[in-house]
Design an enzyme around this catalytic site. Structure first.
Site, PDB file in Angstrom:
ATOM      1  N   LYS A   1       2.988  16.291 -20.838  1.00 44.03           N
ATOM      2  CA  LYS A   1       4.216  16.581 -20.087  1.00 44.03           C
ATOM      3  C   LYS A   1       5.437  16.638 -21.002  1.00 44.03           C
ATOM      4  O   LYS A   1       6.309  17.498 -20.823  1.00 44.03           O
ATOM      5  CB  LYS A   1       4.421  15.534 -18.990  1.00 44.03           C
ATOM      6  CG  LYS A   1       3.473  15.698 -17.813  1.00 44.03           C
ATOM      7  CD  LYS A   1       3.584  14.557 -16.827  1.00 44.03           C
ATOM      8  CE  LYS A   1       4.878  14.593 -16.060  1.00 44.03           C
ATOM      9  NZ  LYS A   1       4.908  13.531 -15.002  1.00 44.03           N
TER      10      LYS A   1
ATOM     11  N   ASN B   1      12.648  21.673 -20.274  1.00 41.28           N
ATOM     12  CA  ASN B   1      13.931  21.121 -19.824  1.00 41.28           C
ATOM     13  C   ASN B   1      14.991  21.191 -20.916  1.00 41.28           C
ATOM     14  O   ASN B   1      16.151  21.532 -20.666  1.00 41.28           O
ATOM     15  CB  ASN B   1      13.752  19.671 -19.368  1.00 41.28           C
ATOM     16  CG  ASN B   1      12.990  19.550 -18.066  1.00 41.28           C
ATOM     17  OD1 ASN B   1      12.946  20.500 -17.277  1.00 41.28           O
ATOM     18  ND2 ASN B   1      12.388  18.397 -17.828  1.00 41.28           N
TER      19      ASN B   1
ATOM     20  N   TYR C   1      -2.661  16.232 -27.497  1.00 38.92           N
ATOM     21  CA  TYR C   1      -1.541  16.253 -28.447  1.00 38.92           C
ATOM     22  C   TYR C   1      -1.437  17.616 -29.122  1.00 38.92           C
ATOM     23  O   TYR C   1      -0.364  18.227 -29.172  1.00 38.92           O
ATOM     24  CB  TYR C   1      -1.737  15.150 -29.489  1.00 38.92           C
ATOM     25  CG  TYR C   1      -0.615  15.036 -30.494  1.00 38.92           C
ATOM     26  CD1 TYR C   1       0.674  14.726 -30.091  1.00 38.92           C
ATOM     27  CD2 TYR C   1      -0.854  15.222 -31.859  1.00 38.92           C
ATOM     28  CE1 TYR C   1       1.710  14.612 -31.020  1.00 38.92           C
ATOM     29  CE2 TYR C   1       0.167  15.109 -32.785  1.00 38.92           C
ATOM     30  CZ  TYR C   1       1.449  14.804 -32.360  1.00 38.92           C
ATOM     31  OH  TYR C   1       2.472  14.697 -33.270  1.00 38.92           O
TER      32      TYR C   1
ATOM     33  N   THR D   1       3.647  11.469 -42.367  1.00 35.19           N
ATOM     34  CA  THR D   1       4.877  10.867 -42.870  1.00 35.19           C
ATOM     35  C   THR D   1       4.793   9.355 -42.720  1.00 35.19           C
ATOM     36  O   THR D   1       4.169   8.852 -41.788  1.00 35.19           O
ATOM     37  CB  THR D   1       6.094  11.406 -42.091  1.00 35.19           C
ATOM     38  OG1 THR D   1       6.087  12.841 -42.156  1.00 35.19           O
ATOM     39  CG2 THR D   1       7.393  10.898 -42.665  1.00 35.19           C
TER      40      THR D   1
END
Length: 331
Positions: A97, A105, A151, A181
């Site tokens: 989501k 959005n 993912y 990272t």
């Protein structure tokens, strides 16, 4: 600079590892920073030092729901997303989501505010790659219905909708593909190899590698990554760009480095490979070098020393905590 002259930037995922470092960088550059995070994986301790500043404000909000920010907005950096196996295997729906609804959005907000938007994509869009190193032109090898698919596909969709807004609406957008990272503010037990190894070393446990440890990773220190992201935001380049360190190392060799760094004598033990675990991970940073004049500066030895000292300073209960439920779900 007068308060009225400060550019305003919204950083989502602000209380997370990378988001908090971005907040620091933009505060340093004298922006007015609006941090947003629903704290599902973020930690307010990462940004509590900023709360006293007049040019920082924080919204506890889920970007998967309608996002409103009053006033002018010049830049949006979308870094809200679970980013480790332990997170996206626990909360797969939220992961999808935030990459889809959340990105939609924020693109709508960017369009309404006439703001430039940078999204945090990932090397995981390459899946288990069949080419090495991975250039931006490589389309990837992803299992859409495997445990990592929630993912990987969230990020792939995120890139697609961002480019659609760029081409259809003419929105100013940037896409950074982030490779492994590390640095201070990582969570010690988030399922990623570096904090997992250091956590095990601090607890005096064997270091657990998956398979025979021949799979590779390339580790970029957080300060280098933030510099690359900052340069990309203010560049004129709208296509996806790899930002990472091309210094590739096997997991077995990396475990041996951690043992040497921590001065411990733990052994490396092998566990079965999780489903769809990438065998190679190394960025081709030709574009970053040519377009941004960027390449990593911090050596792995230097960065690991800083990171190890950070983890050593954590409260004892955080060092002792461990969670391998994510691993069982990924087999």
């Amino acid at each position: 600079m007068a308060v009225a002259e400060r550019k305003r930037v919204l950083i989502t995922g602000a209380a997370g590892f990378l988001g908090s470092h971005l907040c620091d960088r933009f505060i340093k550059e004298n922006f007015h920073v609006i941090g947003m995070d629903n704290l599902i994986t973020g930690d307010l301790r990462n940004i509590e030092h900023l709360f006293k500043l007049e040019n920082f404000e924080f919204y506890n909000h889920d970007v998967s729901k309608f996002v409103h920010v009053p006033g002018e907005l010049h830049y949006i950096l979308h870094f809200a997303s679970p980013a480790s196996p332990i997170d996206y295997l626990k909360i797969p729906i939220q992961t999808l989501k935030v990459g889809s609804l959340g990105t939609h959005n924020l693109l709508g907000l960017a369009r309404a505010k006439n703001a430039r938007m940078l999204i945090a994509s990932t090397s995981e869009i390459y899946g288990d790659p069949t080419v090495n190193p991975q250039p931006e032109e490589y389309w990837g090898n992803v299992n859409t219905v495997g445990p990592r698919g929630v993912y990987d596909e969230a990020k792939r969709f995120q890139e697609s909708i961002t480019m659609a807004y760029h081409t259809f609406h003419g929105l100013e957008t940037r896409i950074v593909r982030i490779f492994n990272t590390y640095g201070p503010r990582m969570r010690l037990n988030d399922g990623r190899v570096l904090p997992a190894f250091i956590g095990q070393a601090l607890r005096g446990e064997p270091l657990t590698m998956f398979g025979d440890g021949s799979q590779t990773r390339s580790f970029c220190y957080v300060d280098d990554l933030i510099e690359g992201i900052y340069r990309l935001l203010f560049s004129d380049y709208a296509q996806p760009m790899n930002i990472g360190n091309p210094d590739e190392i096997t997991i077995k060799e990396f475990g041996e480095e951690i043992i040497k760094l921590t001065g411990t004598n733990q052994e490396l033990i092998s566990l079965p490979l999780p489903t769809d675990d990438p065998k190679q991970r190394r960025p081709d940073i030709t574009k970053a070098r040519a377009i941004l004049g960027w390449e990593p500066k911090v050596s792995r030895a230097e960065g690991l020393k800083i990171t190890y000292n950070y983890f050593k300073s954590l409260p004892e209960h955080e060092i002792k905590h461990k969670d391998f439920t994510w691993y069982n779900k990924s087999l």
